[in-house]
Enzyme design. Structure first.
Site, PDB file in Angstrom:
ATOM      1  N   HIS A 175     -33.697  -4.998  17.870  1.00  0.00           N
ATOM      2  CA  HIS A 175     -33.672  -4.173  16.652  1.00  0.00           C
ATOM      3  C   HIS A 175     -34.951  -4.427  15.862  1.00  0.00           C
ATOM      4  CE1 HIS A 175     -28.998  -3.543  16.399  1.00  0.00           C
ATOM      5  NE2 HIS A 175     -29.505  -3.255  17.595  1.00  0.00           N
ATOM      6  N   GLU A 210     -35.551  -5.232  12.790  1.00  0.00           N
ATOM      7  CA  GLU A 210     -35.560  -6.429  11.941  1.00  0.00           C
ATOM      8  C   GLU A 210     -35.792  -7.686  12.787  1.00  0.00           C
ATOM      9  OE1 GLU A 210     -33.306  -4.023  12.143  1.00  0.00           O
ATOM     10  OE2 GLU A 210     -32.196  -3.756  10.280  1.00  0.00           O
ATOM     11  N   CYS A 223     -27.832  -4.089  10.426  1.00  0.00           N
ATOM     12  CA  CYS A 223     -26.526  -4.210  11.083  1.00  0.00           C
ATOM     13  C   CYS A 223     -26.060  -5.671  10.992  1.00  0.00           C
ATOM     14  CB  CYS A 223     -26.642  -3.761  12.537  1.00  0.00           C
ATOM     15  SG  CYS A 223     -27.438  -4.988  13.603  1.00  0.00           S
ATOM     16  N   CYS A 229     -28.439  -8.235  12.729  1.00  0.00           N
ATOM     17  CA  CYS A 229     -29.676  -8.468  11.990  1.00  0.00           C
ATOM     18  C   CYS A 229     -29.398  -9.233  10.698  1.00  0.00           C
ATOM     19  CB  CYS A 229     -30.377  -7.150  11.709  1.00  0.00           C
ATOM     20  SG  CYS A 229     -31.010  -6.399  13.222  1.00  0.00           S
TER      21      CYS A 229
HETATM   22 ZN    ZN Z   1     -29.706  -4.639  13.715  1.00  0.00          ZN
END
Ligand code: ZN
Length: 156
Positions: A53, A55, A83, A86
């Site tokens: 992801h 991040e 999310c 993260c």
């Molecule tokens: Zn994430």
């Protein structure tokens, strides 16, 4: 407003990511001095890595650049609300402040629904959709015992 300036950059990273075959997310990590020390785009499908992801990518790059696993005093900017994975990584990195622009509902409308993970977190392990089992082993505490007894460990 510097926060908007950085968020504009995360949105541009997200747009560039879509145009280059990645997912629609971007993130940057800003150090205490206001410099960008890490940037990230969602490359889950490009890298075959479900943890890639934006991040996480930005945190990895920032840690590599600063040669540390501790990003306290850093700020993370994300094109979308992080999310649960993260969010966990942000806590482990000790990042102290997060700014984001799009929210969970917008992500869900775009096909990225992490609501089910948030719901799972509120359930007991037995109630979760994920089949999740604890099995007792005689030696299961040995790693912790060795860690506690280790004199030259680096605490985090
Ligand atoms: Zn994430």
């Amino acid at each position: 407003m510097k926060e908007k300036h950085y968020l504009h950059q995360t949105v541009q990273l997200a747009i560039d990511s879509v145009r280059s075959g990645g997912g629609p997310f971007g993130a940057i990590v800003i150090g205490q001095d206001g410099h960008i020390i890490g940037t990230g785009q969602n490359i889950v499908t490009k890298a075959n890595d479900p943890t890639a992801h934006a991040e996480i990518q930005a945190i990895r790059q920032a840690c590599e650049n600063l040669n540390t696993f501790d990003l306290s005093s850093c700020t993370l900017y994300a094109s979308c609300e992080p999310c649960p994975m993260c969010l966990g990584a942000i806590y482990w990195a000790k990042i102290e402040k997060v700014y984001y622009t799009a929210d969970q509902q917008q992500a869900a409308a775009g096909g990225f629904d992490d609501q089910f993970i948030y719901k799972e977190l509120n359930k007991t392990p037995e109630e979760r959709d994920l089949s999740f089992h604890s099995i007792d082993l005689d030696e299961n505490n040995q790693p912790f015992e060795e860690w506690i007894d280790k004199d030259d460990k680096e605490q985090y």
